[in-house]
Enzyme design. Structure first.
Site, short mmCIF file in Angstrom:
data_model
loop_
_atom_site.label_atom_id
_atom_site.label_comp_id
_atom_site.label_asym_id
_atom_site.label_seq_id
_atom_site.Cartn_x
_atom_site.Cartn_y
_atom_site.Cartn_z
N LEU A 54 0.87 -1.17 0.00
CA LEU A 54 0.00 0.00 0.00
C LEU A 54 0.91 1.22 0.00
O LEU A 54 1.93 1.24 0.70
CB LEU A 54 -0.90 0.04 1.25
CG LEU A 54 -1.97 -1.04 1.41
CD1 LEU A 54 -2.70 -0.84 2.74
CD2 LEU A 54 -2.96 -1.04 0.25
N ASP A 55 0.56 2.23 -0.78
CA ASP A 55 1.34 3.46 -0.74
C ASP A 55 1.38 4.01 0.68
O ASP A 55 0.48 3.76 1.48
CB ASP A 55 0.71 4.52 -1.66
CG ASP A 55 0.87 4.18 -3.14
OD1 ASP A 55 1.68 3.29 -3.46
OD2 ASP A 55 0.18 4.81 -3.96
N THR A 56 2.41 4.80 0.97
CA THR A 56 2.56 5.36 2.31
C THR A 56 1.31 6.10 2.76
O THR A 56 0.85 5.96 3.90
CB THR A 56 3.77 6.32 2.34
OG1 THR A 56 4.96 5.57 2.07
CG2 THR A 56 3.90 7.00 3.70
#
Length: 217
Positions: A54-56
């Site tokens: 998951l993106d930050t």
């Protein structure tokens, strides 16, 4: 920071990853999910391992494998597109249609000025996202995204280039002035398993969604 656990059994954990927490340690240093893995052992001898990314900025369901054999099986499930993922995102703008499917192949580009990003490209990797409008509030729209493929930044690019309305707060494909972060949340995750009940996890909408007018799905 306490990380909520949405699902737990002998081979899997699903956590509700907070927005702003990177999965891997940033090159510049700073906190990451790695700081919490010892706590997330929950009595096991090994640290759990993140199965996907998951993106930050993205909050919500993240699957962790608790042993190497489970990791192999879960990776295979993702590769075979057997995993069902449902995201909720706030886009900056009004969406005319109620639902649809975006099919835009994606390719990675890089420049010294802007760094790397993904763009729609006919010769890129195929990417498919199904979407549905959930609610509207002012100039913002809550949209459900169900990606059929799992390309890097897929939902972010498909929102900007397919819907014509970038995710609120997205600094790369939209404008960071429209939200406190890239407003994307991994709400549901379903992972089928042979001989065992499927992994089912739901992450409720976080507080910053409510602050923009979307407290309920």
């Amino acid at each position: 920071m306490t990380i909520p656990i949405l699902f737990e059994d002998g081979e899997a954990l699903v956590i509700d990853k907070p927005a702003g927490l990177p999965i891997e340690r940033p090159r510049a240093g700073g906190r990451s999910l790695e700081d919490h893995l010892a706590t997330l052992r929950l009595g096991f001898q090994r640290d759990p391992v993140a199965v996907h990314r998951l993106d930050t900025d993205t909050s919500g369901c993240l699957l962790l494998a608790r042993n190497p054999k489970a990791l192999v099986r879960f990776n295979r499930a993702f590769e075979e597109r057997a995993v069902t993922k449902r995201y909720l995102g706030i886009v900056a703008g009004n969406v005319a249609d109620d639902e649809g499917t975006i099919e835009l192949s994606l390719s990675k580009i890089s420049s010294a000025e802007k760094g790397w990003r993904m763009i729609p490209a006919k010769k890129g990797k195929p990417a498919i996202t199904h979407w549905r409008k959930v609610a509207a509030h002012g100039e913002l729209t809550l949209v459900e995204f169900r990606p059929e493929t799992g390309r890097t930044h897929q939902i972010r690019v498909h929102a900007a280039s397919g819907l014509g309305a970038a995710l609120a707060g997205d600094p790369v494909y939209g404008s960071k002035r429209t939200g406190p972060r890239t407003m994307l949340h991994a709400a549901d995750l379903v992972v089928p398993r042979d001989g065992k009940p499927a992994i089912l996890a739901h992450a409720p909408l976080p507080v910053d969604f409510a602050q923009l007018g979307f407290a309920h799905e």
